[in-house]
Structure formats: structure tokens, C-alpha cells
Design a protein around this motif. Structure first.
Motif, PDB file in Angstrom:
ATOM      1  N   ALA A  20       0.834  -1.196   0.000  1.00 49.13           N
ATOM      2  CA  ALA A  20       0.000   0.000   0.000  1.00 49.13           C
ATOM      3  C   ALA A  20       0.871   1.248   0.000  1.00 49.13           C
ATOM      4  O   ALA A  20       0.574   2.230  -0.688  1.00 49.13           O
ATOM      5  CB  ALA A  20      -0.930  -0.006   1.209  1.00 49.13           C
ATOM      6  N   VAL A 241      -4.560   1.947  -1.151  1.00 47.96           N
ATOM      7  CA  VAL A 241      -4.401   1.329   0.168  1.00 47.96           C
ATOM      8  C   VAL A 241      -5.185   0.026   0.230  1.00 47.96           C
ATOM      9  O   VAL A 241      -4.652  -1.026   0.610  1.00 47.96           O
ATOM     10  CB  VAL A 241      -4.858   2.301   1.282  1.00 47.96           C
ATOM     11  CG1 VAL A 241      -4.837   1.593   2.621  1.00 47.96           C
ATOM     12  CG2 VAL A 241      -3.959   3.522   1.283  1.00 47.96           C
ATOM     13  N   GLY A 244      -3.541  -2.571  -1.908  1.00 49.42           N
ATOM     14  CA  GLY A 244      -2.345  -3.124  -1.290  1.00 49.42           C
ATOM     15  C   GLY A 244      -2.678  -4.152  -0.228  1.00 49.42           C
ATOM     16  O   GLY A 244      -2.107  -5.251  -0.215  1.00 49.42           O
TER      17      GLY A 244
END
Lengths: 291, 347, 255
Positions: A20, A241, A244
């Protein structure tokens, strides 16, 4: 069995946080400059190796970390001035070839300096694992998660709450208008590469205690950062994010339950699947935005 | 009026045959296994880059996965000859066919991707193939690869020496050059160049650009597979190492160095990059004691970067500018990497 | 009717660029689309040639439904076009540009193309001859082997028309063919378009130069903000108060 699943979930989230972080750096640079920086993974590798060397030379760990983050940030800025800025009017494809060239050069440079040995750092904090929900969690994982959360909130604060951040966002939408209010897109691009250098280095340093650090670890790290970014739709910070973390958990389960050799293949399969089936990203946040 | 200059461009009809004969006599004159082997490697890479050059320089599509096609060709030969005892010629045909089939399968969806999505997609494909070579140990021998590949032989002819292989590889190079020379000036070649110049106009001229790009992609995969198959017969050993992402980057570098969309670009690019690699392998240990040749990649990367910044049209056009000082090379400014500026056009 | 457009609608992000546009073009006529900037004229062209997909409406060409087809299929059906911002194949020669325009007339495929020398087989000879004839008509046969990008701007416009004619289309869409031409060149162009019509070609024209439009067009459709506001002969349109209002202060050339 559920304990093992929990265990894998935590190691997946740790791994995912790193992806991320790389993806965040990629997406931020991409949004600001339009350049997909395929050398992002190398920033992590070099940051990590640099910190390890400085630490080994007797410099206190915190100083060594900050120093190597600063050095890699400078490296990022330097590369932007030397290779990205002169080609800023070139096509996106030309720029991607440039970043690929940078990435293999940096990797070669790392090989030259650090060789093929494997390096490692001691954990940031001593002590045994914490037990959460029946799973043993390495304290370093908490550090990594913390870094991811800190980065995300810093980025959010900068872009949503500060004047400079809002100005940068404006520069992304309209370059001419940005010039009118005194923002130079070239300067913004420079800072974006500095920032992604720093972020990459930080990510590399934070995972150094839990992985084997080698000169070529940046490549797969970079690839996984893209996969995460692509899952999230390439231009969404939140998407990066989630992408990830998703990839990290997926990999962790794949490695734990199927085969660890297929871990790297999995990331690439996810990449291809997303690109071919939903190029706008799994999370569909891209919407109307034209990249 | 039908006879036009472009179709009789080679003004000195004996120049090229003479060059070819001279070149072909080279390994007989200079009796050096080293030089012969370097020339063979140049020939093999030229075959790949010729295909990649059609894809990148004419159809305007990039691929960072051709190391994978190269490897599929090599492993097809290795697996079929050592594990299934196929006759070498049949195995070589399979080495051409397999990458072609794979390209046909993935090409249609992949070529819908643009710019960096295509770069990422092909890169992902290359990594996937490379990982499979490493992981499918039962079939591919894993990281240690497959040894004991027989020599290429057909009838009584066995390609068991470097000199024989030199003639084989360069005969293939010449055939491919001949074919491409015809292709680029044909109806299909015009259509390919039209895609590079303006995809919109090409479509409205009735060119099915999607199909043509796919054909160029398959063609480039076939040639990479052919080179891979020949490579396996030459080295008689394959392992995953030469077929990874670095190989893919190196092929793109060769295509770009030679000049995209130029006839001799692939030959020039492969030659320059291989010679540079050989030079660096010799020079680096002299400058940095104890260093191996693997650092050449640093320079390859730097050259790629510098070329893309300062001379995206490659070095291939340099010769032309020098030989015809009065005439500016047409469209040199538009050469380089096609695909337009950043971002999509609105319509 | 050769071309029948009905209820054509296209939105970009909620804004209708073209709304409920309909018109019919008779075979062997020149039909003009006019209107202030941003009226949706080029969008109509992009919809007809398949470069954009309509949100609603239908396009029938010679009794065949075209909407939803890809641009190359529409070209094969007999519609070609020129572009407002020239889209020549700049690095290719003038002759090659026209020959590429004749793509659908040829059959040579990838493999066959590699195996034989170009330029000497019957198919290529015929296409070269045909292309040179087209270049002769626009006075560019002397520049056949120059790169297209080296031509002066006016000649580039003519080359684009020659390229659009190369496949022997039944309908040609011309997007501002007179833009950037001087008055002599514009006269020549107008004469050429009339000649093409007299030979039986159907054309749809987007043009800002009102003098040319009034001279060559058989019928005119006026668009404003994506809607049809008037249609008729040049005389009818010129007298229409709605048209005058739409142009008032925007473009004095109408008067």
C-alpha cells in the motif's frame, strides 16, 4: 486452523501495508505528474540498503533511518530533474520507458554497491510477539501498519487541509490555471518525486527487519505496488491502500495454504486479470476520470 | 506513371548482395569462435527485434513481455526434444507456433490496453511466464533448467558447429529482412504505418486497426519464439535466467536504439547493444576489479533513458541524415514512440 | 435517401452535445451542417463514422443500419471522411496516403505481403494508377513522392480529400475543408466539390465559410447547442430569423 488463518491474515496485512505504501507513492506521483514511476520499488530497496549500511557503520538507528530517507528523497528529486523533467513533453509511453531504464540502472547500481548478499536490520523494538486473537503478531508489523496509517493521514491532511496541497490538486486538474495562480507544475513534479523517494525509502526501512533485503528486492516490490495501485484504479489514494492490503492478504493465504513459490505469480495474475477485465480498477473509483 | 521512386529505392542493385556475401564470408576469414558466437547472438536478437520493431515501430504498440515469448520458444524446443524425443525440426516448428498461439490468445484483450497499461500488462505477462519456468519444475527443470538438448538436424545436415549455426541464423535473418522489406511497403505495411501516424484516420480509411495490431503482435511473438528455439539448439541448454524482464527490456532497448520504424533499425540496434554488452563485460572488470559483467545493465538502463530523452527516434536515422545532407528525414520528429501525448484524446 | 439520421443524441458527462438531431441526405447532393462553434457538428460526424457511439437515435445508410458499427466497418460500407484538424499520415508519402485510403480495395494479407515484392503485382499497380489519377485531379501528382507533412497546408487539405475518395465511397463527410485556405484555394475547392457532386458523389459538409456553403450546398442544416434549429435550401436558411439570431454577434459572415 482458525488460528492459522488469523496468523496469515496478520502477516498478509503487514505485507499489504508495504504494498500500500509503494502504491501510495506511485499513485500520488502519477496523479501529480502523469508519470507512472516504475523505479518506485528501487527507492525502497536503496533506502533499506542505505539504512542498513549506515547502521552497520555505527550510526544510531534513528539517525541512520532519517539520513537514508533524506538521501533517497534527494535521489528521487535528482532523477526527476535529470530524466523526467527534460522529457516532460514526451508521450506517456516514452516516460514509462525512461522510468524502466532508471529502475534497471538503479538496480545495477545497488548490485555494484551492495553485491548479491542478503542484509537485515534488527527489529525497531525488542520483545516477543504480541498475541491478538490467537495469532502471534510481530511488533515490527505494528510499526509497518503504523507507518501506513501515518502516511495516509499525512497525505490526507496535506491534500485536503492545507493550502499548498489544494494548490497541487488544482495544478493536476488544470496546468494553465495553476500557472496563473503561481504554481509551477515543474516544481510540483520535483517535489512529488522527492516525496515518493522518501516514502519508498521509509517503506523499505520498515520492512527490513522482517524480510531479506537484497539489491533486487525493489523489482517485485515495485511490481506489487503497481498491482495494488491498478486494483485501486491507479488514480485513487484510498484505492491504492485497499488494493495493497487486498493483495497482501491474498498473497499471504496463497503462500500459507497453497504454495509459496506461486506468491509472485499470484500478484501478476491479479494484475493481468484486473487490466484485462476491469482496467478502471476493481474498486471502480476511477469513474469518469480520464487518465 | 506506375513505376515510382519508392519502389526502386535501392539504386545500387549490387551493393547489398556484395555486403551480404562479404559478411557471410566473415567467419571463414576471421577464424575466431568468439567472434562467430557474438555474431550468432546478434543474429538471434536481430530476429526478435525485427518482430518487435514491426509491433513497436509500425503498429505503435509496446511490449515488455517478449522475453517471455523468447523463453517459450526456447523451452518448447528443450522440453519437446529432451522429454518427448521430438525430431528437432518439428520441435523448432513448435517453438514458433507456441508463442504465436499464446500471443493470439492474450493479444485481443491485451491490445485494448493503451500506453502504460499495455506496458504493465505485457510486463506482467513476461513475469508470469518467467515465474512458470522457475516453478513448473517437473516440466521445465525449475531454476536449474534443462540440459542435453540435441543439435538441430534435418536429413544428413547437423548444425553442430558455430560456423554452421552462423549460416543458419543469418540465413533466417536475411529471410526475415526480405519478408519485412516486402511487408512494410505493401498494403499491410501502409496500413501498419497508418496506425502509427493516426489511428483515427486509419480506422476511417477502413483499416481494422485492432485486428492488424493483433497480427503484428502474433508476428512478433512468432519471431521471438523462432529465435528462442534456435537459441536452445545453439546453447543446448535452457534455464529461466535469460528469459526474464531484463531480456524484455533489452529487446525494447535494441528496437529503440536502432530507430523505430526504420528498416535496418533492428539489425543496427541488436548489433550495437550486443557489442556494447561485450565491451562492458570486458571493460568493467578492468575499471572495477572483481566486478562481473552483470553491471552492463546499469549502462543499458542509462542509455535507454538518455535515448528516450534526447533522441527518441533512435540512432537509425543518423545514417540517413549523414548520407543525404540536403534532405531532411521525413517525419523524423514524429518518429520515436508513437501513442500520442499523455492521456487520451477526448473523442 | 442515401443517409437517414434520426433522433441522434450524444451526451458527454451529462451535457448533451447533440440532441435529437435528424436529417436526410439525397444521393448526389451536397448537404451542409452549419452552426456556431460548439453546436455539435463534428460530434455528428464522429457519430456517423462510428468514432463515437450514439446514446440514442439511428443512422441508416442506403437502407443499412450503421450505428453501433466500428469506424472501419462504416468505411467499408461506403462512408469516408476528412478531419478538421488534419489527420494525414505525415511520415508517409503523398501517394502512400492515397493508397492507404484505398485499403479496402486491396486483398493482400500479412503473409502474402511478405512473400512478394510490392509495387509490381497487379493489385498494387492498379491502386497506384488509381491513386495517381486522384492526385492528378487535385493537382498533387507532381508531389506524389514527397512526405505528406512537407506539403503546404492547403495541399494537405486537398490530399485528405483525395485520400477520402480513394476507396470509392458513396458518401464523404468533409469537416471544414476550407479552414485555413486562402480565397483562391477556397474557390478551387468549391469548384472541385461541385465537380465531384456532378460525378454523382454525395457529400456532407461542415463549414464555417458561409460563402462556400451557400455556393455549393444543396441543403443546409443549422445546429445550435446540439439541436436542429433550421433546415432548408441556402436561400431558406439565410432568410430564417432563428438562424440569424443564433449567429448574431457570433459570426458576421452570415449576412
Amino acid at each position: 486452523m482458525p488460528d492459522q488463518l488469523m496468523q496469515l491474515l496478520f502477516s498478509g496485512l503487514t505485507l499489504g501495508s508495504i504494498y500500500a505504501l509503494i502504491a501510495l507513492a506511485l499513485v500520488t506521483t502519477f496523479n501529480i505528474t502523469g508519470v507512472l514511476n516504475l523505479a518506485q520499488g528501487e527507492f525502497a530497496a536503496i533506502g533499506s540498503l542505505l539504512a542498513i549500511s549506515l547502521y552497520a557503520a555505527g550510526i544510531p538507528s534513528t539517525v541512520a533511518f532519517i539520513l537514508s530517507i533524506a538521501l533517497v528523497a534527494m535521489l528521487g528529486g535528482l532523477l526527476e530533474r535529470a530524466a523526467i523533467y527534460p522529457a516532460r513533453r514526451a508521450s506517456g509511453l516514452t516516460l514509462i520507458i525512461i522510468t524502466i531504464g532508471l529502475s534497471i540502472s538503479l538496480r545495477g547500481l545497488a548490485l555494484l554497491i551492495w553485491g548479491t548478499e542478503t542484509y537485515s536490520l534488527p527489529a525497531f523494538t525488542k520483545g516477543g510477539p504480541l498475541f491478538i486473537g490467537g495469532a502471534a503478531v510481530n511488533p515490527q508489523s505494528i510499526w509497518i501498519l503504523g507507518l501506513a496509517i501515518l502516511t495516509l493521514s499525512l497525505l490526507y491532511t496535506f491534500f485536503e487541509l492545507t493550502y499548498a496541497g489544494k494548490a497541487v490538486k488544482a495544478a493536476v486538474v488544470n496546468r494553465t490555471a495553476a500557472r496563473l495562480v503561481g504554481i509551477n507544475p515543474g516544481t510540483v513534479s520535483f517535489w512529488a518525486f522527492m516525496g515518493s523517494g522518501a516514502l519508498g525509502a521509509a517503506a523499505g526501512i520498515f520492512i527490513a527487519p522482517v524480510t531479506m533485503t537484497t539489491y533486487d528486492m525493489g523489482f517485485m516490490l515495485g511490481v506489487k505496488g503497481f498491482v495494488a495501485a491498478v486494483i485501486g484504479g491507479l488514480s485513487s489514494v484510498g484505492g491504492a491502500v485497499v488494493g495493497g492490503l487486498l493483495l497482501g492478504v491474498l498473497e499471504s493465504y496463497c503462500a500459507g495454504l497453497v504454495s509459496s513459490g506461486l506468491k509472485d505469480a499470484l500478484a501478476v495474475i491479479v494484475l493481468l486479470a484486473v487490466l484485462l477485465v476491469r482496467p478502471q480498477g476493481l474498486l471502480g473509483v476511477l469513474g469518469e476520470r480520464k487518465i | 506513371m506506375g513505376r515510382n521512386k519508392i519502389f526502386t529505392k535501392i539504386k545500387k542493385p549490387f551493393l547489398w548482395p556484395a555486403c551480404v556475401v562479404l559478411f557471410m564470408a566473415l567467419p571463414l576469414v576471421v577464424d575466431s569462435n568468439y567472434i562467430t558466437s557474438v555474431l550468432i547472438v546478434i543474429g538471434l536478437y536481430t530476429i526478435i527485434v525485427q518482430g518487435l520493431g514491426i509491433l513497436m515501430g509500425y503498429a505503435g504498440q509496446v511490449s515488455f513481455g517478449h522475453g517471455g515469448f523468447f523463453g517459450l520458444g526456447g523451452y518448447a524446443v528443450a522440453v519437446l526434444t529432451t522429454r518427448y524425443d521430438w525430431p528437432p525440426v518439428l520441435a523448432l516448428l513448435a517453438a514458433i507456433a507456441l508463442p504465436g498461439l499464446v500471443a493470439a490468445g492474450i493479444g485481443r484483450p491485451a491490445l485494448k490496453l493503451r500506453e502504460f497499461y499495455l506496458a504493465l500488462g505485457t510486463m506482467g505477462f513476461g513475469i508470469l511466464i518467467h515465474t512458470m519456468f522457475n516453478e513448473a519444475g517437473k516440466l521445465t527443470g525449475g531454476p536449474s533448467g534443462i540440459a542435453g538438448i540435441p543439435y538441430l538436424s534435418t536429413g544428413g545436415l547437423v548444425f553442430d558447429s558455430d560456423i554452421k549455426f552462423f549460416y543458419l541464423v543469418w540465413a533466417v535473418v536475411l529471410l526475415v529482412l526480405f519478408g519485412i522489406n516486402n511487408l512494410i511497403r505493401s498494403r499491410v505495411g501502409r496500413a501498419l504505418r497508418a496506425i502509427r501516424e493516426s489511428e483515427h484516420a486509419a480506422e476511417t480509411a477502413g483499416i481494422d486497426t485492432g485486428k492488424l495490431k493483433l497480427k503484428a503482435f502474433i508476428f512478433s511473438a512468432l519471431l521471438a519464439g523462432l529465435a528462442g528455439g534456435l537459441y536452445a539448439f545453439y546453447v543446448t541448454f535452457v534455464s529461466p535466467a535469460p528469459f526474464g524482464f531484463n531480456a524484455s527490456v533489452q529487446f525494447v532497448l535494441m528496437a529503440v536504439v536502432g530507430g523505430l520504424g526504420t528498416f535496418f533499425g533492428p539489425l543496427l540496434g541488436a548489433t550495437l547493444v550486443v557489442l556494447l554488452g561485450e565491451f562492458l563485460r570486458w571493460a568493467i572488470p578492468l575499471v572495477i576489479p572483481g566486478a562481473g559483467g552483470e553491471y552492463e545493465i546499469v549502462f543499458f538502463g542509462l542509455i535507454l533513458v538518455l535515448l528516450m530523452i534526447y533522441r527518441p527516434e533512435g540512432l537509425g536515422t543518423l545514417g540517413k541524415i549523414l548520407t543525404s545532407p540536403g534532405k531532411k528525414k521525413p517525419g523524423a520528429a514524429e518518429a520515436g514512440i508513437p501513442g500520442g501525448g499523455r492521456g487520451y484524446e477526448v473523442n | 435517401m442515401l443517409l437517414e439520421v434520426q433522433g441522434l443524441t450524444k451526451q458527454f458527462g451529462g451535457v448533451a452535445a447533440v440532441r435529437d438531431v435528424g436529417f436526410q441526405v439525397a444521393e448526389g447532393t451536397i448537404f451542409a451542417l452549419i452552426g456556431p462553434n460548439g453546436a455539435g457538428k463534428t460530434t455528428v460526424f464522429n457519430l456517423i463514422t462510428g468514432m463515437l457511439r450514439p446514446d440514442a437515435g439511428s443512422i441508416n445508410f442506403s437502407g443499412r443500419r450503421l450505428d453501433g458499427l466500428k469506424p472501419y466497418q462504416i468505411a467499408a460500407a461506403g462512408i469516408t471522411r476528412t478531419f478538421q484538424n488534419l489527420q494525414l499520415f505525415g511520415g508517409m508519402t503523398v501517394l502512400e496516403n492515397v493508397m492507404t485510403g484505398a485499403h479496402i480495395k486491396g486483398k493482400t494479407g500479412f503473409i502474402k505481403a511478405m512473400l512478394r515484392r510490392p509495387g509490381i503485382n497487379a493489385e498494387d499497380k492498379q491502386i497506384i494508377e488509381h491513386s495517381m489519377a486522384l492526385l492528378g485531379e487535385v493537382g498533387l501528382d507532381g508531389s506524389a513522392n514527397l512526405p505528406a507533412a512537407a506539403l503546404p497546408f492547403g495541399s494537405q487539405r486537398l490530399l485528405e480529400i483525395a485520400r477520402a475518395l480513394a476507396s470509392g465511397p458513396r458518401l464523404v463527410l468533409l469537416d471544414e475543408p476550407a479552414a485555413g485556405l486562402n480565397s483562391t484555394e477556397t474557390r478551387t475547392l468549391a469548384g472541385y466539390l461541385k465537380k465531384l457532386r456532378n460525378n454523382g458523389l454525395t457529400m456532407v459538409l461542415v463549414e464555417h465559410d458561409m460563402e462556400t456553403v451557400m455556393e455549393v450546398a444543396d441543403r443546409i442544416l443549422v445546429l445550435n447547442f446540439g439541436r436542429v434549429i433550421a433546415e432548408g435550401t441556402p436561400a431558406e436558411v439565410q432568410a430564417d430569423p432563428k438562424v440569424i439570431r443564433a449567429y448574431l454577434g457570433e459570426d458576421e459572415r452570415i449576412a
